[in-house]
Design a protein around this motif. Structure first.
Motif, PDB file in Angstrom:
ATOM      1  N   ILE A  61       3.491  14.362  -2.302  1.00 40.25           N
ATOM      2  CA  ILE A  61       4.331  13.480  -1.483  1.00 40.25           C
ATOM      3  C   ILE A  61       3.727  12.084  -1.444  1.00 40.25           C
ATOM      4  O   ILE A  61       2.523  11.931  -1.232  1.00 40.25           O
ATOM      5  CB  ILE A  61       4.456  13.991  -0.033  1.00 40.25           C
ATOM      6  N   TYR A 101      -0.221  12.089  -1.256  1.00 45.46           N
ATOM      7  CA  TYR A 101      -0.700  13.297  -0.594  1.00 45.46           C
ATOM      8  C   TYR A 101      -0.366  14.514  -1.453  1.00 45.46           C
ATOM      9  O   TYR A 101       0.585  14.515  -2.232  1.00 45.46           O
ATOM     10  CB  TYR A 101      -0.028  13.480   0.770  1.00 45.46           C
ATOM     11  N   LEU A 112      -4.665  13.795   1.918  1.00 44.58           N
ATOM     12  CA  LEU A 112      -4.615  12.520   1.225  1.00 44.58           C
ATOM     13  C   LEU A 112      -5.398  12.610  -0.076  1.00 44.58           C
ATOM     14  O   LEU A 112      -6.533  13.064  -0.089  1.00 44.58           O
ATOM     15  CB  LEU A 112      -5.194  11.415   2.113  1.00 44.58           C
ATOM     16  N   ARG A 131       4.036   1.956   3.387  1.00 40.81           N
ATOM     17  CA  ARG A 131       4.123   1.279   4.671  1.00 40.81           C
ATOM     18  C   ARG A 131       4.463  -0.185   4.415  1.00 40.81           C
ATOM     19  O   ARG A 131       3.857  -0.826   3.566  1.00 40.81           O
ATOM     20  CB  ARG A 131       2.811   1.394   5.433  1.00 40.81           C
ATOM     21  N   PHE A 134       0.486   5.661  -0.378  1.00 40.88           N
ATOM     22  CA  PHE A 134      -0.452   6.771  -0.271  1.00 40.88           C
ATOM     23  C   PHE A 134       0.112   7.988  -1.006  1.00 40.88           C
ATOM     24  O   PHE A 134       1.309   8.253  -0.955  1.00 40.88           O
ATOM     25  CB  PHE A 134      -0.683   7.135   1.197  1.00 40.88           C
ATOM     26  N   THR A 143      -5.268   6.202  -2.075  1.00 37.85           N
ATOM     27  CA  THR A 143      -4.549   5.040  -1.543  1.00 37.85           C
ATOM     28  C   THR A 143      -4.321   4.083  -2.696  1.00 37.85           C
ATOM     29  O   THR A 143      -5.267   3.696  -3.401  1.00 37.85           O
ATOM     30  CB  THR A 143      -5.372   4.357  -0.445  1.00 37.85           C
ATOM     31  N   ASN A 151      -3.068   0.499  -4.039  1.00 40.75           N
ATOM     32  CA  ASN A 151      -2.856  -0.888  -3.646  1.00 40.75           C
ATOM     33  C   ASN A 151      -2.265  -1.681  -4.792  1.00 40.75           C
ATOM     34  O   ASN A 151      -2.766  -1.617  -5.921  1.00 40.75           O
ATOM     35  CB  ASN A 151      -4.171  -1.521  -3.214  1.00 40.75           C
ATOM     36  N   THR A 193       0.832  -1.201   0.000  1.00 46.33           N
ATOM     37  CA  THR A 193       0.000   0.000   0.000  1.00 46.33           C
ATOM     38  C   THR A 193       0.865   1.249   0.000  1.00 46.33           C
ATOM     39  O   THR A 193       1.809   1.348   0.783  1.00 46.33           O
ATOM     40  CB  THR A 193      -0.922   0.041   1.237  1.00 46.33           C
TER      41      THR A 193
END
Lengths: 112, 119
Positions: free
Chosen positions: B93, B36, B46, B97, B34, B49, B51, B32
């Motif tokens: 940005i 921003y 945000l 994770r 993200f 997301t 995936n 995952t």
């Protein structure tokens, strides 16, 4: 929806002072909370990560506390230095694989 | 520690151009990522997301046809700003994770950001 608020928005202190930055969040059911530092035009540097079961974390001159039930966290900076001048961001994660939600930050200026 | 590399760091281009930003996790696999966006003196908001191997999830108000996200591998996600206009100028940005253990215990690692300026 989680909202994160940081007070003050800006802070200017003389070198050597101890200072406290405040962060509050509306939904207290968080998994963890992170404090970041951002220099102008740059990315983020992670300072401290506090799990929901913890009350504080320390790294050098930095100490972050967490009071989950009241939805608050503080970042304490001891003996501030001009090099500490930056924007400090507080961010929380609510659960599972959710992303961090950020506050608007506190712009810190430490004057030599 | 975990490193996220973002490229390019700064882009200046003409209105109407499409711009691709890359985000790589260098020493870990990120299922995952993200994305921003940050406007001057504002916080990080945000956008989506990402995936690996599936479609990205966009936040309310973010146009998925405008901001194309591709997460083709466990170490690379790309954001393409299509037909960029001056109002798309911002600081973008990415964050990743590492999986494993409990997601909540894994910190998000951030790239250094891409400053996009559309003339």
């Amino acid at each position: 929806k989680q909202e994160v608020t940081q007070i003050p928005a800006a802070l200017s202190v003389p070198e050597g002072e101890n200072l406290v930055l405040n962060c509050s969040f509306t939904d207290s059911a968080i998994y963890n909370l992170q404090w970041f530092r951002q220099d102008p035009g740059k990315g983020l540097t992670s300072l401290l990560l506090i799990q929901s079961s913890q009350r504080e974390q320390t790294s050098g001159r930095l100490n972050a506390s967490l009071d989950k039930s009241s939805g608050r966290s503080t970042l304490y900076i001891a003996a501030s230095q001009p090099g500490d001048s930056a924007t400090y961001l507080c961010a929380v994660r609510n659960s599972g694989n959710t992303p961090l939600v950020f506050g608007k930050g506190t712009r810190l200026s430490v004057i030599a | 520690g975990a490193v996220v590399s973002q490229h390019p760091s700064w882009v200046i281009c003409k209105s109407g151009t499409s711009v691709k930003i890359e985000c790589r996790s260098l020493d870990f696999q990120a299922t995952t990522m993200f994305w921003y966006r940050q406007f001057p003196k504002q916080s990080l908001m945000l956008m989506a997301t990402s995936n690996e191997g599936s479609k990205a999830t966009y936040e309310q108000g973010v146009e998925k046809d405008k901001f194309l996200i591709n997460h083709a591998s466990l170490t690379l996600s790309t954001l393409t700003v299509t037909s960029a206009h001056p109002e798309d100028s911002s600081f973008y940005i990415c964050s990743a994770r590492a999986p494993g253990g409990t997601y909540s215990n894994q910190p998000q690692h951030f790239g250094d950001g891409t400053r996009l300026s559309i003339l």
